[in-house]
Design a protein around this motif. Structure first.
Motif, short mmCIF file in Angstrom:
data_model
loop_
_atom_site.label_atom_id
_atom_site.label_comp_id
_atom_site.label_asym_id
_atom_site.label_seq_id
_atom_site.Cartn_x
_atom_site.Cartn_y
_atom_site.Cartn_z
N LEU A 43 -0.99 -3.18 14.34
CA LEU A 43 -0.07 -2.79 13.26
C LEU A 43 0.66 -3.98 12.60
N PRO A 44 1.21 -4.92 13.38
CA PRO A 44 1.89 -6.04 12.70
C PRO A 44 0.94 -6.83 11.79
N GLU A 45 -0.31 -6.92 12.21
CA GLU A 45 -1.30 -7.63 11.38
C GLU A 45 -1.53 -6.86 10.08
N LYS A 46 -1.52 -5.53 10.17
CA LYS A 46 -1.69 -4.71 8.96
C LYS A 46 -0.49 -4.90 8.02
N VAL A 47 0.70 -4.96 8.58
CA VAL A 47 1.89 -5.17 7.74
C VAL A 47 1.81 -6.54 7.07
N ARG A 48 1.31 -7.53 7.83
CA ARG A 48 1.14 -8.87 7.24
C ARG A 48 0.17 -8.81 6.07
N LEU A 49 -0.90 -8.01 6.22
CA LEU A 49 -1.87 -7.87 5.13
C LEU A 49 -1.26 -7.16 3.92
N VAL A 50 -0.38 -6.17 4.18
CA VAL A 50 0.32 -5.50 3.07
C VAL A 50 1.10 -6.55 2.26
N MET A 51 1.78 -7.45 3.00
CA MET A 51 2.58 -8.47 2.34
C MET A 51 1.69 -9.44 1.54
N GLY B 103 3.70 8.22 2.43
CA GLY B 103 3.25 7.29 1.40
C GLY B 103 2.33 6.20 1.95
N ALA B 104 2.30 5.10 1.20
CA ALA B 104 1.33 4.04 1.51
C ALA B 104 1.57 3.41 2.88
N MET B 105 2.84 3.31 3.30
CA MET B 105 3.09 2.69 4.60
C MET B 105 2.63 3.59 5.75
N ALA B 106 2.61 4.90 5.51
CA ALA B 106 2.05 5.80 6.54
C ALA B 106 0.55 5.55 6.64
N MET B 107 -0.07 5.31 5.47
CA MET B 107 -1.52 5.00 5.46
C MET B 107 -1.80 3.81 6.37
N VAL B 108 -0.90 2.81 6.29
CA VAL B 108 -1.10 1.58 7.06
C VAL B 108 -1.20 1.88 8.56
N PHE B 109 -0.44 2.89 9.00
CA PHE B 109 -0.47 3.23 10.43
C PHE B 109 -1.81 3.87 10.82
N TRP B 110 -2.46 4.53 9.88
CA TRP B 110 -3.67 5.30 10.23
C TRP B 110 -4.97 4.65 9.78
N THR B 111 -4.91 3.92 8.68
CA THR B 111 -6.15 3.37 8.15
C THR B 111 -5.92 1.93 7.72
N GLU B 112 -6.67 1.44 6.76
CA GLU B 112 -6.52 0.03 6.41
C GLU B 112 -5.32 -0.18 5.46
N PRO B 113 -4.79 -1.40 5.43
CA PRO B 113 -3.60 -1.66 4.59
C PRO B 113 -3.90 -1.44 3.10
N ILE B 181 4.97 6.75 16.93
CA ILE B 181 4.12 5.58 17.16
C ILE B 181 4.98 4.38 17.52
N ASP B 182 4.55 3.66 18.53
CA ASP B 182 5.30 2.48 18.96
C ASP B 182 4.95 1.30 18.06
N VAL B 187 10.10 3.11 18.32
CA VAL B 187 9.33 4.32 18.01
C VAL B 187 9.54 4.68 16.54
N ALA B 188 8.42 4.83 15.85
CA ALA B 188 8.48 5.22 14.43
C ALA B 188 7.83 6.59 14.28
N ARG B 189 8.49 7.46 13.53
CA ARG B 189 7.89 8.77 13.25
C ARG B 189 7.09 8.66 11.95
N VAL B 190 5.79 8.93 12.06
CA VAL B 190 4.89 8.73 10.92
C VAL B 190 4.15 10.04 10.63
N VAL B 191 4.14 10.45 9.38
CA VAL B 191 3.42 11.67 8.98
C VAL B 191 1.94 11.50 9.32
N ARG B 192 1.38 12.50 10.00
CA ARG B 192 0.00 12.41 10.46
C ARG B 192 -0.98 12.49 9.29
N PRO B 193 -2.18 11.90 9.46
CA PRO B 193 -3.12 11.81 8.33
C PRO B 193 -3.52 13.17 7.77
#
Lengths: 78, 239
Positions: A43-51, B103-113, B181-182, B187-193
């Motif tokens: 996840l941190p790597e993904k956030v870095r990619l977002v940036m 939104g887009a940051m939830a996407m980041v948790f589940w798929t590519e940035p 999600i940790d 712990v972050a609460r993220v809307v599921r895909p």
């Protein structure tokens, strides 16, 4: 007047020609693999990619319309 | 200056955005013009009182000393996890009843940035008198913590965060079903895909960008397609 076949150099005959379908198939597979790899990054790597993406798209957006106040690259630690 | 003379349209360059005087200064964060009243009498062009105050203000951050090294400077950048921690604090302090990152940051948790500049947070507000939902509680809490409001965003630990009160049953369900999600110990609460797909397919949200995001989520091998179908049916949505 020269024909098209006259303009092709002899060395061209050694170039391996592949069917377009095969080439496209390999390109799609490569893209799918890149997407899969990005999806499974920590996840941190993904956030870095977002940036990183923010720095790439910001000038592109700015060329199309005025940037909104929050449309700035984040200054955070991923 | 921007607000006073340029209808808030004058914005800092990306390289200077977020700059400000912090360490031990009464100037606080951010940049711009700050007004400090100074009482004095019979002064026209010179004022020892104003000069003294200016000297004090300059001395304050200097008294904190220089940062030890560049690594320390890097450490001072706010971690993303701190924003998530702030959301949990808001819930613990009753400012919001529940939340789910969307939104887009939830996407980041589940798929590519994907590119985005803000953090969208769907929120359930605590029960209040009357039928109107107000975000005033969020803005008051943010102000008490020194988080600035910027139009419809609140700058939480350096991140423009938009709080969206759940507008319909689908959003409320998405918040209730959010995954925990940790992220680096927070712990972050993220809307599921499955719910993100449904949210993107709502008629009012169907923009080309959101359709593309729905397609990205639908390509996820781990997506529960049966659940997506059930959610869409329950809320009268379709592809």
């Amino acid at each position: 007047m020269r024909s098209l076949s006259d303009m092709v150099s002899r060395s061209d005959s050694r170039v391996e020609v592949q069917p377009l379908d095969d080439l496209l198939q390999r390109l799609w597979q490569g893209k799918a693999e890149l997407h899969r790899r990005h999806s499974t990054l920590p996840l941190p790597e993904k956030v870095r990619l977002v940036m990183e993406l923010q720095r790439i798209v910001m000038p592109m957006i700015a060329r199309q319309r005025p940037l909104r106040s929050w449309e700035r690259p984040w200054e955070i630690e991923p | 200056m921007s607000a006073a003379f340029y209808e808030s349209k004058l914005l800092p360059h990306a390289s200077t955005f977020g700059q400000g005087v912090r360490a031990g200064s009464r100037l606080g964060g951010g940049a711009g013009i700050v007004f400090f009243p100074v009482k004095h009498d019979h002064r026209a062009a010179r004022s020892a009182e104003e000069a003294r105050l200016a000297a004090e203000i300059v001395e304050e951050p200097l008294a904190a000393g220089p940062p030890p090294d560049r690594a320390a400077l890097k450490w001072r950048r706010m971690p993303f996890a701190d924003t998530l921690r702030a959301l949990n604090t808001m819930k613990a302090e009753g400012v919001i009843a529940e939340y789910g990152i969307a939104g887009a940051m939830a996407m980041v948790f589940w798929t590519e940035p994907v590119p985005t500049f803000d953090l969208d947070v769907l929120v359930l507000m605590p029960p209040a008198e009357g039928a109107l939902i107000s975000l005033q509680g969020i803005y008051r809490w943010a102000e008490s913590r020194g988080y600035k409001a910027q139009h419809e965003h609140v700058l939480i630990e350096g991140l423009p965060t938009q709080f969206i009160p759940a507008p319909d049953p689908l959003a409320r369900e998405a918040i209730a079903a959010a995954a925990e999600i940790d992220y680096q110990g927070v712990v972050a609460r993220v809307v599921r895909p499955e719910y993100l797909v449904a949210l993107y397919l709502q008629p009012q949200a169907k923009t080309p960008k959101r359709r593309e995001r729905a397609a990205m989520l639908l390509a996820l091998p781990s997506l529960n397609r049966e659940e997506v179908g059930a959610i869409l049916e329950r809320h009268g949505l379709s592809f």
